[in-house]
Design an enzyme around this catalytic site. Structure first.
Site, PDB file in Angstrom:
ATOM      1  N   TRP A  99      54.425  39.509  43.559  1.00  0.00           N
ATOM      2  CA  TRP A  99      54.161  39.464  45.001  1.00  0.00           C
ATOM      3  C   TRP A  99      53.060  40.434  45.390  1.00  0.00           C
ATOM      4  CZ3 TRP A  99      55.826  35.078  46.124  1.00  0.00           C
ATOM      5  CH2 TRP A  99      57.002  34.584  45.562  1.00  0.00           C
ATOM      6  N   ASP A 166      55.449  45.668  51.927  1.00  0.00           N
ATOM      7  CA  ASP A 166      56.246  44.448  51.894  1.00  0.00           C
ATOM      8  C   ASP A 166      57.655  44.871  51.524  1.00  0.00           C
ATOM      9  OD1 ASP A 166      57.553  42.094  51.312  1.00  0.00           O
ATOM     10  OD2 ASP A 166      56.098  41.386  49.827  1.00  0.00           O
ATOM     11  N   LYS A 190      66.452  37.624  52.600  1.00  0.00           N
ATOM     12  CA  LYS A 190      67.170  38.448  51.633  1.00  0.00           C
ATOM     13  C   LYS A 190      68.265  39.266  52.337  1.00  0.00           C
ATOM     14  CE  LYS A 190      63.501  37.685  48.854  1.00  0.00           C
ATOM     15  NZ  LYS A 190      63.448  36.884  47.641  1.00  0.00           N
TER      16      LYS A 190
END
Length: 357
Positions: A99, A166, A190
């Site tokens: 990511w 992030d 999440k």
């Protein structure tokens, strides 16, 4: 049989939050209408959005001068929006996995990107510690938790320039010193809500410094000015986020979430380290409390699919590792009870008995 859902995302939510969302889908507050049918500008929905924004600020002790946004999409959209809004000439990025690499790729469209360090040399199994941050960069971008590789920065990095993070997969799992960051963002699927929603915590004074024109839909200032309603927000996930934020507060807040995360992780890492059939993949000092990655020990690799089936028969689901790395991944977000971690540990011990007697 009780099911323990170790999905990495979309992941499990507290059961009461799921039930409250399901009830609102059928009939919101006795109106005879589904929440999904209500206008986002109705007097019934606006308080939901307002409370969710305020509650996220409260739980993370967000300082004055920051604003919270709930927007459609996921973290990948902010790989673009962050540099669009904040990158003025140069930005620094710490590359700790898939990511982070994707965020770097997008940032290069908007200016110079300095990759200050990477852990690619060891399959992203650790967090780089020694690196130099260019002081003339607009920000240093980090990915606080790496779902695929099972590494996590459980601390707020000291940096000579503002941080951008992030925090898709560990938001609300520990206290955060928000004052160190110009922007914190992530997907909600999440630790916050179901998929389709993203969150942003942004320092207002950091905006408006770039020279480029920004399309309205990608401009954080426009979304702030319109209270996250420049376009129609994903109303149902915002409702779920509010109920989940209330749940976190009722449970004791992020400090309690941090305590529970450490407790779950201790149970599983102790079993991984003591069971001859399994091996952890992340450096011990960087092990994630959210995504606990492990593989079959050398010589036992052919048993991988057998263990997945063995676990599923015991109600332990979604423990297969990411398709790019294989092995196993036990995602233990806030909603995972301690008994789930213990059930997986027992399953691992039972599998050892089955194989080794």
């Amino acid at each position: 049989m009780k099911i323990y859902n170790f999905n990495a995302g979309p992941s499990m939510l507290p059961r009461e939050v799921v039930e409250q969302t399901a009830a609102a889908v059928l009939d919101y507050n006795g109106m005879g209408l589904s929440l999904m049918e209500l206008s986002h500008r109705s007097p019934e929905f606006k308080p939901i959005l307002d409370e969710a924004r305020l509650l996220l600020k409260e739980l993370l002790d967000v300082p004055r001068g920051y604003e919270v946004l709930f927007l459609g999409g996921g973290a990948s959209m902010h790989f673009c929006m962050v540099p669009y809004n904040l990158l003025n000439g140069k930005a620094a990025y710490l590359n700790t996995g898939t990511w982070a690499s994707k965020a770097i790729k997008e940032a290069k469209l908007f200016g110079e990107v300095v990759e200050v360090a990477t852990s690619a040399d060891k399959a992203f199994s650790y967090i780089p510690k020694e690196f130099t941050v260019p002081v003339d960069a607009s920000y240093l971008h980090i990915t606080s938790n790496n779902t695929i590789y099972g590494t996590q920065m459980r601390y707020d990095l000291d940096s000579p320039i503002p941080l951008v993070a992030d925090m898709s997969s560990d938001i609300l799992s520990r206290p955060v010193d928000v004052s160190k960051y110009n922007c914190i963002y992530g997907g909600a699927q999440k630790n916050l809500a179901q998929s389709g929603l993203s969150f942003v915590i942004v320092k207002e004074s950091a905006l408006g410094k770039v020279e480029r024109d920004i399309p309205s839909i990608l401009d954080y200032r426009v979304h702030i000015a319109n209270g996250s309603m420049f376009n129609t927000p994903p109303t149902l996930p915002v409702f779920t986020a509010l109920r989940n934020l209330r749940w976190v507060k009722q449970q004791g807040g992020v400090k309690e979430m941090e305590r529970r995360a450490a407790e779950r992780a201790e149970v599983l890492y102790e079993e991984i380290d003591g069971n001859p059939l399994f091996v952890g993949t992340a450096a011990c000092e960087d092990r994630s409390f959210m995504n606990i990655d492990f593989i079959m020990a050398p010589g036992y690799e052919p048993l991988e699919s057998d263990f997945v089936s063995f676990a599923a028969e015991r109600g332990i689901v979604a423990i297969k590792g990411h398709r790019s790395v294989g092995g196993f991944r036990a995602s233990c977000y806030n909603a995972m009870p301690l008994e789930g971690a213990k059930a997986l540990a027992v399953c691992m011990r039972d599998f050892k008995k089955k194989i080794k007697g």
